[in-house]
Design an enzyme around this catalytic site. Structure first.
Site, short mmCIF file in Angstrom:
data_model
loop_
_atom_site.label_atom_id
_atom_site.label_comp_id
_atom_site.label_asym_id
_atom_site.label_seq_id
_atom_site.Cartn_x
_atom_site.Cartn_y
_atom_site.Cartn_z
N GLU A 1 5.63 10.83 -6.27
CA GLU A 1 5.64 10.21 -6.48
C GLU A 1 5.47 9.23 -7.45
OE1 GLU A 1 7.97 7.46 -3.17
OE2 GLU A 1 6.15 6.53 -3.52
N HIS B 1 0.49 5.39 -0.68
CA HIS B 1 1.22 4.97 -1.85
C HIS B 1 0.96 4.25 -3.00
CE1 HIS B 1 4.78 2.91 -3.58
NE2 HIS B 1 5.80 4.01 -2.38
N ASN C 1 10.91 3.98 3.14
CA ASN C 1 10.02 2.70 2.95
C ASN C 1 10.20 1.50 1.81
OD1 ASN C 1 7.00 1.31 1.71
ND2 ASN C 1 7.28 2.39 0.80
N TRP C 2 10.81 0.27 3.41
CA TRP C 2 11.19 -0.68 3.24
C TRP C 2 10.46 -2.29 2.47
CZ3 TRP C 2 14.80 -3.07 7.46
CH2 TRP C 2 16.20 -3.07 7.30
N LYS C 3 9.48 -1.02 2.05
CA LYS C 3 8.31 -1.83 1.09
C LYS C 3 8.33 -3.70 1.71
CE LYS C 3 9.11 1.06 -2.56
NZ LYS C 3 8.25 1.46 -3.96
N SER D 1 12.93 6.42 -7.53
CA SER D 1 14.47 6.06 -7.72
C SER D 1 15.32 6.52 -7.75
CB SER D 1 14.15 6.45 -9.75
OG SER D 1 13.80 4.93 -9.52
N GLY E 1 11.39 2.13 -8.78
CA GLY E 1 11.90 0.89 -8.88
C GLY E 1 12.16 0.54 -10.39
N GLU F 1 1.32 1.97 -5.32
CA GLU F 1 1.75 0.56 -4.96
C GLU F 1 0.29 -0.12 -3.98
OE1 GLU F 1 5.33 -0.76 -3.14
OE2 GLU F 1 6.71 0.66 -4.99
N GLY G 1 12.78 3.74 -1.22
CA GLY G 1 12.49 2.73 -1.36
C GLY G 1 13.63 1.56 -1.17
N GLY G 2 14.19 1.59 -2.78
CA GLY G 2 15.05 0.57 -2.60
C GLY G 2 16.40 0.99 -2.33
#
Ligand code: 13P
Length: 251
Positions: free
Chosen positions: A169, A99, A12-14, A213, A175, A101, A234-235
């Site tokens: 999640e 998600h 997920n590149w957000k 993470s 993150g 976020e 993610g990251g």
């Protein structure tokens, strides 16, 4: 990891990635092509602006492309929103919904998430429905109740193992570099599968991903947990060199 469920390693590149970032994606596609019969599905969900371009770049590879959110409606006066049909039209095959976020930044309720998941199914996309507790909820020992509530009320009508994936999640793990212990992950994933058993006829085949993470150094341990059928990253999905070792735990 289970014999009957094919793992899904999803990125997920957000809100990250300009056109230049597709270089990383090209490298991922190249790495994937070195594997003849990958034993897992690979997915990248870039920002909507890159879906079409990356879907073109992925042609002929085993890498799939998805959206990060969709509107519940097929079309209409919803400035700035994207319909599931548009993601499909741009070459996407999956869509993340709910998600944390989006639940936090856009006040999305379980009912909204469910409507979005149903839109994804209507468009022929696989819905990746995210659930997860906050730190306050975990500390209050409410994790399993929160997860039950989210699973029951966010799952789209008509959900099957083929069209729906669940992603667990924990909000506090996203993150932050913190992850639950494998035992904690196992407990929540077993709980999710039990809930799915009351809601779906083919629940044993539904993939339940872990996210929060995940990186190369902890992926093997997390992917080995019972009822963990892949990762939502993610990251560490932004660079091919970080993402590929996570894929390799399941390939
Ligand atoms: P990180 O891997 O950066 O913690 O993000 C997880 C996530 O939110 C994926 O959807």
């Amino acid at each position: 990891m289970s014999q009957q469920r094919r793992p899904l390693i999803a990125g997920n590149w957000k809100m990250n990635g300009l056109a230049a970032a597709t270089g990383e994606f090209i490298e991922l596609v190249r790495l994937s092509k070195e594997k003849d019969n990958p034993a897992c599905d690979i997915l990248i969900c870039p920002p909507a602006t890159l879906i079409s371009k990356m879907a073109d770049l992925a042609k002929g590879s085993s890498v799939a492309i998805g959206g990060q959110d969709c509107h519940a409606a097929e079309s209409g006066a919803h400035t700035g929103d994207i319909a599931a049909e548009m993601i499909k039209d741009a070459g996407g095959s999956h869509c993340i919904v709910g998600h944390s976020e989006r639940r936090a930044d856009h006040n999305e309720s379980n009912a909204t998430v469910k409507a979005k998941a149903e839109a994804a199914l209507r468009a022929g996309l696989v819905a990746i429905v995210c659930v997860g507790e906050t730190l306050a909820e975990r500390e209050a020992d409410r994790t399993l109740d929160i997860i039950s509530d989210q699973v029951k009320n966010s799952l789209p009508a008509g959900a099957t193992a083929a069209n729906t994936v669940i992603a667990y999640e924990p909000v506090w793990a996203i993150g932050t570099g913190k992850t639950p212990t494998p035992l904690d992950v196992a407990a929540v994933h077993a709980h999710i599968r039990k809930e799915l058993g009351t809601l779906m006829h083919d629940s044993a085949a539904v993939r339940v991903l872990y996210g929060g993470s995940v990186k190369g150094s902890n992926a093997a341990e997390l992917m080995a947990v019972e009822n963990v059928d892949g990762a939502l990253v993610g990251g560490a999905s932004l660079k091919a060199a970080d993402f590929w070792p996570i894929v390799e735990t399941s390939i």
